[in-house]
Scaffold this active site. Structure first.
Site, short mmCIF file in Angstrom:
data_model
loop_
_atom_site.label_atom_id
_atom_site.label_comp_id
_atom_site.label_asym_id
_atom_site.label_seq_id
_atom_site.Cartn_x
_atom_site.Cartn_y
_atom_site.Cartn_z
CD1 TRP A 71 -2.68 1.67 0.48
CD2 TRP A 71 -1.89 2.06 2.54
NE1 TRP A 71 -3.33 2.77 0.99
CE2 TRP A 71 -2.87 3.03 2.25
CE3 TRP A 71 -1.27 2.08 3.79
CZ2 TRP A 71 -3.23 4.02 3.16
CZ3 TRP A 71 -1.62 3.09 4.70
CH2 TRP A 71 -2.59 4.03 4.38
CE1 TYR A 114 -4.34 -1.22 -0.38
CE2 TYR A 114 -2.67 -2.92 -0.47
CZ TYR A 114 -3.69 -2.28 0.20
OH TYR A 114 -4.03 -2.70 1.47
CB SER A 124 -10.12 -5.77 5.14
OG SER A 124 -9.24 -4.79 5.66
CD GLN A 150 -4.93 -6.81 5.23
OE1 GLN A 150 -4.55 -5.78 4.70
NE2 GLN A 150 -4.75 -7.98 4.67
CD1 TRP A 208 -5.53 -3.36 8.09
CD2 TRP A 208 -4.72 -1.26 8.13
NE1 TRP A 208 -6.59 -2.48 8.26
CE2 TRP A 208 -6.12 -1.20 8.28
CE3 TRP A 208 -4.00 -0.07 8.10
CZ2 TRP A 208 -6.82 0.02 8.41
CZ3 TRP A 208 -4.68 1.15 8.23
CH2 TRP A 208 -6.08 1.17 8.39
N PRO A 241 1.22 -1.69 11.29
CG PRO A 241 2.97 -3.19 10.95
CD PRO A 241 1.78 -2.59 10.26
NE ARG A 288 3.15 4.99 4.29
CZ ARG A 288 2.71 3.78 4.63
NH1 ARG A 288 1.68 3.66 5.44
NH2 ARG A 288 3.27 2.70 4.17
N GLY A 347 5.18 -2.66 6.06
CA GLY A 347 5.30 -1.77 4.91
C GLY A 347 6.73 -1.26 4.94
CD GLN A 352 11.70 2.50 5.64
OE1 GLN A 352 10.80 1.89 5.06
NE2 GLN A 352 11.71 3.82 5.73
P1 NDP Z 1 3.35 0.58 8.70
O1 NDP Z 1 2.42 1.20 9.68
O2 NDP Z 1 4.36 -0.33 9.25
O3 NDP Z 1 4.03 1.75 7.86
C1 NDP Z 1 5.03 1.42 6.93
C2 NDP Z 1 5.85 2.66 6.64
O4 NDP Z 1 6.57 3.08 7.81
C3 NDP Z 1 6.92 2.38 5.60
O5 NDP Z 1 6.44 2.41 4.29
C4 NDP Z 1 7.92 3.49 5.91
O6 NDP Z 1 7.38 4.71 5.39
C5 NDP Z 1 7.87 3.51 7.45
N1 NDP Z 1 8.83 2.54 8.04
C6 NDP Z 1 8.72 1.17 8.05
N2 NDP Z 1 9.76 0.61 8.67
C7 NDP Z 1 10.55 1.62 9.09
C8 NDP Z 1 11.77 1.67 9.80
N3 NDP Z 1 12.37 0.56 10.20
N4 NDP Z 1 12.31 2.90 10.06
C9 NDP Z 1 11.70 4.03 9.65
N5 NDP Z 1 10.52 4.04 8.96
C10 NDP Z 1 9.96 2.86 8.69
O7 NDP Z 1 2.55 -0.28 7.63
P2 NDP Z 1 1.59 0.16 6.41
O8 NDP Z 1 0.72 1.28 6.78
O9 NDP Z 1 2.43 0.28 5.19
O10 NDP Z 1 0.68 -1.14 6.30
C11 NDP Z 1 1.29 -2.41 5.99
C12 NDP Z 1 0.47 -3.11 4.93
O11 NDP Z 1 -0.83 -3.37 5.43
C13 NDP Z 1 0.22 -2.32 3.64
O12 NDP Z 1 1.30 -2.36 2.76
C14 NDP Z 1 -0.98 -3.05 3.09
O13 NDP Z 1 -0.58 -4.25 2.45
C15 NDP Z 1 -1.78 -3.36 4.36
N6 NDP Z 1 -2.83 -2.36 4.60
C16 NDP Z 1 -4.13 -2.78 4.59
C17 NDP Z 1 -5.16 -1.91 4.80
C18 NDP Z 1 -6.57 -2.41 4.78
O14 NDP Z 1 -7.52 -1.60 4.78
N7 NDP Z 1 -6.78 -3.70 4.73
C19 NDP Z 1 -4.93 -0.47 5.02
C20 NDP Z 1 -3.52 -0.12 5.06
C21 NDP Z 1 -2.53 -1.05 4.88
P3 NDP Z 1 8.27 5.97 4.95
O15 NDP Z 1 9.56 5.47 4.42
O16 NDP Z 1 7.42 6.64 3.93
O17 NDP Z 1 8.42 6.77 6.19
#
Ligand code: NDP
Length: 327
Positions: A21, A54, A154, A180, A209, A211, A230, A286, A292
């Site tokens: 996402w 997505y 979800s 989800q 999702w 986390p 983001r 993500g 990361q």
């Molecule tokens: P997170 O809350 O873990 O956010 C991920 C983002 O955090 C990364 O893209 C990056 O963003 C930042 N990040 C991750 N690891 C690190 C690190 N070690 N150090 C610093 N920054 C870090 O998860 P998402 O919100 O991406 O959700 C995970 C997945 O869940 C999605 O990809 C999707 O598949 C699913 N999802 C499902 C939904 C639903 O309605 N069912 C809704 C949303 C997500 P950056 O580099 O931009 O700072």
């Protein structure tokens, strides 16, 4: 990598998985997406999460190309899609959980991902305009036709999930196996309280999702959002306004001190905290950078360091224990 059963189904998913996402087909280029998937697979991740909405189908296209190029044996990984929001079109026939869109959404996802079947297929949100019977029958028929293996929901309420199960039971159909939901240190009620009975009664599995609450729990953000994240992307003001608050950042500062004492990066602490919940089948990571993802892998081992004493210290900082019904 450790593996957990997806609820009471026989499928075992890696306790960390990779989602796409806002990253695949949008924030990151395809070569980085490829690196992320390769690092994930080499590290034992066996579940890749996706959805029709997505990047309006582009995320599935990118993932599909990578899966094809990698030529990993099909029996070593699982992939999902989600139906409801459509892949861009907003006409009533192009969205929702009625038979037409669910079947067409599935067929389109199969084409974009270049796979013969989806391992997991989610109803991305509940649809108030479609009778639940129609959705349950359609999902069952997709399983019977070999296009999907497991279906789930979800962000459905416990009542909606239970209703789907009652329909499935009544007609001897296959019911939803997994949900989800959003789950992280700041967002707890659904997973910890609302679904509590469903883990026992229908053996619900969860693929959770955000986390890290969109990265806030990584500890790198200020109130404006970290510049290459983001939360600074055009069109995502709503996400920054929803997730990034002074109160949350204050708590993150205190959590960072706990993480430092354990010699653990802050994102690792936040992810390991999610893994401590036995009702979480897999934590969907993500990542916009390979570094990361590699850091986040440490969460698998770190969960053993979160003793009851450490969990109590975290709980005190969070101060958001969800209310449980009193009997
Ligand atoms: P997170 O809350 O873990 O956010 C991920 C983002 O955090 C990364 O893209 C990056 O963003 C930042 N990040 C991750 N690891 C690190 C690190 N070690 N150090 C610093 N920054 C870090 O998860 P998402 O919100 O991406 O959700 C995970 C997945 O869940 C999605 O990809 C999707 O598949 C699913 N999802 C499902 C939904 C639903 O309605 N069912 C809704 C949303 C997500 P950056 O580099 O931009 O700072």
């Amino acid at each position: 990598m450790r593996y957990r059963r997806l609820g009471t189904s026989g499928l075992q998913v890696s306790e960390l998985s990779l989602g796409s996402w806002l990253t695949f087909g949008k924030q990151i280029g395809d070569p980085i997406a490829e690196k992320l998937m390769k690092t994930a697979y080499d590290g034992g991740i066996n579940f890749f999460d996706n959805a029709e909405i997505y990047s309006r189908g582009e995320s599935e296209r990118v993932m599909g190309k990578i899966l094809k190029k990698m030529k990993w044996p099909r029996d070593t990984w699982t992939v999902s899609s989600k139906v409801f929001f459509g892949a861009g079109g907003k006409l009533p026939t192009q969205v929702g959980l009625h038979r037409k869109h669910v079947v067409e959404g599935c067929n389109d996802a199969l084409k974009r991902l270049q796979v013969e079947y989806l391992d997991l297929f989610f109803c991305h949100r509940p649809d108030k305009n479609t009778p639940i019977e129609e959705t349950v029958w359609t999902m069952h028929q997709l399983i019977m036709s070999g296009k999907i293996l497991y279906w789930g929901t979800s962000e459905w309420s416990a009542q909606e999930i239970m209703e789907a199960h009652m329909v499935a039971k009544q007609h001897h159909l296959i019911g939803p196996v997994m949900e989800q939901p959003q789950y992280n240190m700041f967002h707890r009620t659904k997973v910890e309280v609302e679904y509590d009975q469903l883990y026992k009664t229908v053996g619900l599995g969860t693929t959770i999702w955000s986390p890290l609450a969109s990265g806030i729990l990584s500890g790198k953000h200020t109130l404006d959002g970290h510049k290459s994240s983001r939360l600074r992307m055009a069109g995502l003001d709503w996400l920054r306004e929803r997730e990034l608050t002074a109160e949350r950042l204050k708590k993150v500062e205190k959590l960072k001190a706990i993480a430092a004492k354990l010699n653990m990066p802050m994102p690792v602490l936040a992810l390991a905290w999610c893994l401590k919940n036995p009702h979480v089948s897999t934590v969907i990571l993500g990542a916009s950078k390979e570094a990361q993802l590699k850091e986040n892998f440490l969460a698998a081992d770190a969960q053993d360091q979160l003793t009851p004493e450490v969990m109590a210290r975290i709980a005190k900082v969070l101060d958001n224990e969800p209310m449980r019904p009193q009997f």
